[in-house]
Design a protein around this motif. Structure first.
Motif, PDB file in Angstrom:
ATOM      1  N   MET A 260       4.238  17.988   0.148  1.00 62.70           N
ATOM      2  CA  MET A 260       4.289  16.553   0.024  1.00 62.70           C
ATOM      3  C   MET A 260       3.188  16.077  -0.922  1.00 62.70           C
ATOM      4  SD  MET A 260       4.549  13.767   3.079  1.00 62.70           S
ATOM      5  CE  MET A 260       5.412  14.922   4.070  1.00 62.70           C
ATOM      6  N   VAL A 261       1.994  16.648  -0.788  1.00 65.92           N
ATOM      7  CA  VAL A 261       0.872  16.258  -1.635  1.00 65.92           C
ATOM      8  C   VAL A 261       1.190  16.547  -3.097  1.00 65.92           C
ATOM      9  CG1 VAL A 261      -1.538  16.764  -2.162  1.00 65.92           C
ATOM     10  CG2 VAL A 261      -0.794  16.598   0.216  1.00 65.92           C
ATOM     11  N   ILE A 262       1.698  17.724  -3.371  1.00 68.51           N
ATOM     12  CA  ILE A 262       2.011  18.097  -4.745  1.00 68.51           C
ATOM     13  C   ILE A 262       3.124  17.211  -5.291  1.00 68.51           C
ATOM     14  CG2 ILE A 262       2.874  19.983  -6.189  1.00 68.51           C
ATOM     15  CD1 ILE A 262       0.007  20.337  -5.244  1.00 68.51           C
ATOM     16  N   ASP A 263       4.053  16.790  -4.436  1.00 66.60           N
ATOM     17  CA  ASP A 263       5.136  15.927  -4.887  1.00 66.60           C
ATOM     18  C   ASP A 263       4.598  14.574  -5.340  1.00 66.60           C
ATOM     19  OD1 ASP A 263       7.916  15.787  -5.362  1.00 66.60           O
ATOM     20  OD2 ASP A 263       8.148  14.471  -3.621  1.00 66.60           O
ATOM     21  N   VAL A 264       3.594  14.052  -4.643  1.00 68.71           N
ATOM     22  CA  VAL A 264       2.977  12.782  -5.048  1.00 68.71           C
ATOM     23  C   VAL A 264       2.309  12.942  -6.411  1.00 68.71           C
ATOM     24  CG1 VAL A 264       1.147  11.129  -4.497  1.00 68.71           C
ATOM     25  CG2 VAL A 264       2.660  11.949  -2.694  1.00 68.71           C
ATOM     26  N   VAL A 265       1.558  14.027  -6.583  1.00 68.93           N
ATOM     27  CA  VAL A 265       0.883  14.278  -7.859  1.00 68.93           C
ATOM     28  C   VAL A 265       1.905  14.436  -8.980  1.00 68.93           C
ATOM     29  CG1 VAL A 265      -0.638  15.869  -9.101  1.00 68.93           C
ATOM     30  CG2 VAL A 265      -1.134  15.276  -6.722  1.00 68.93           C
ATOM     31  N   LYS A 266       2.968  15.195  -8.707  1.00 69.43           N
ATOM     32  CA  LYS A 266       4.031  15.406  -9.713  1.00 69.43           C
ATOM     33  C   LYS A 266       4.666  14.073 -10.123  1.00 69.43           C
ATOM     34  CE  LYS A 266       8.027  16.222  -8.247  1.00 69.43           C
ATOM     35  NZ  LYS A 266       9.122  15.319  -8.573  1.00 69.43           N
TER      36      LYS A 266
ATOM     37  N   PHE B 243      -0.277  11.163   0.580  1.00 73.39           N
ATOM     38  CA  PHE B 243       0.867  11.225   1.498  1.00 73.39           C
ATOM     39  C   PHE B 243       1.740   9.978   1.410  1.00 73.39           C
ATOM     40  CE2 PHE B 243      -2.378  14.002   3.153  1.00 73.39           C
ATOM     41  CZ  PHE B 243      -1.661  15.144   3.423  1.00 73.39           C
ATOM     42  N   LYS B 244       1.514   9.148   0.368  1.00 78.31           N
ATOM     43  CA  LYS B 244       2.326   7.942   0.190  1.00 78.31           C
ATOM     44  C   LYS B 244       3.797   8.315   0.054  1.00 78.31           C
ATOM     45  CE  LYS B 244      -0.647   4.538  -1.958  1.00 78.31           C
ATOM     46  NZ  LYS B 244      -0.927   3.806  -3.193  1.00 78.31           N
ATOM     47  N   GLY B 245       4.650   7.579   0.705  1.00 81.27           N
ATOM     48  CA  GLY B 245       6.088   7.812   0.607  1.00 81.27           C
ATOM     49  C   GLY B 245       6.537   9.075   1.306  1.00 81.27           C
ATOM     50  N   GLY B 246       5.710   9.620   2.178  1.00 81.30           N
ATOM     51  CA  GLY B 246       6.037  10.868   2.879  1.00 81.30           C
ATOM     52  C   GLY B 246       7.344  10.810   3.657  1.00 81.30           C
TER      53      GLY B 246
ATOM     54  N   SER C 260      14.658  14.725   0.983  1.00 87.13           N
ATOM     55  CA  SER C 260      14.633  16.167   0.721  1.00 87.13           C
ATOM     56  C   SER C 260      15.370  16.989   1.768  1.00 87.13           C
ATOM     57  CB  SER C 260      13.188  16.653   0.630  1.00 87.13           C
ATOM     58  OG  SER C 260      12.543  16.048  -0.451  1.00 87.13           O
ATOM     59  N   SER C 261      15.326  16.588   3.016  1.00 91.18           N
ATOM     60  CA  SER C 261      15.946  17.391   4.074  1.00 91.18           C
ATOM     61  C   SER C 261      17.451  17.542   3.888  1.00 91.18           C
ATOM     62  CB  SER C 261      15.616  16.798   5.441  1.00 91.18           C
ATOM     63  OG  SER C 261      14.222  16.848   5.643  1.00 91.18           O
TER      64      SER C 261
END
Length: 115
Positions: free
Chosen positions: A1-7, A41-44, A51-52
């Motif tokens: 999730m963290v990497i997705d925010v950065v991406k 974790f924004k938009g988690g 994604s699920s």
């Protein structure tokens, strides 16, 4: 999730007043410093909700396609084009042996010439 925010931050063009990122680690450090750990974790929940099901459909498609007979041969095969005559096989084997012997012989000669 963290990497997705950065991406996502790297993919979106920064507007006036927003931080510009030079790369993955730069974005990670700037987000932590400027907005704190919660920003990673924004938009988690929204990401999980998206994604699920996406992963579920991907897995289902993989399992279904995995069992599909991709590599099976057709029932009727024209044997004229699929069988190699015995004579042709022998000719190919003899030619391959000649090539190997010539290559081996050339290597020995080239090494002697260098000495």
């Amino acid at each position: 999730m963290v990497i997705d925010v950065v991406k996502t931050r790297l993919q979106v063009e920064a507007r006036k007043g927003e931080s510009h990122y030079k790369g993955l680690f730069d974005a990670f450090r700037k987000i932590l410093r400027e907005e704190g750990p919660r920003a990673l974790f924004k938009g988690g929940p929204a990401r999980v909700i998206r994604s699920s099901p996406q992963f579920g459909f991907t897995l289902l498609a993989y399992e279904q396609l995995h069992h599909y007979p991709w590599g099976e041969q057709p029932k009727k095969i024209d044997t004229m084009f699929t069988r190699v005559p015995e004579d042709l096989s022998m000719i190919r084997a003899r030619n391959a042996l000649k090539i190997l012997l010539d290559v081996h012989g050339d290597i020995g000669r080239k090494l002697q010439d260098r000495s």
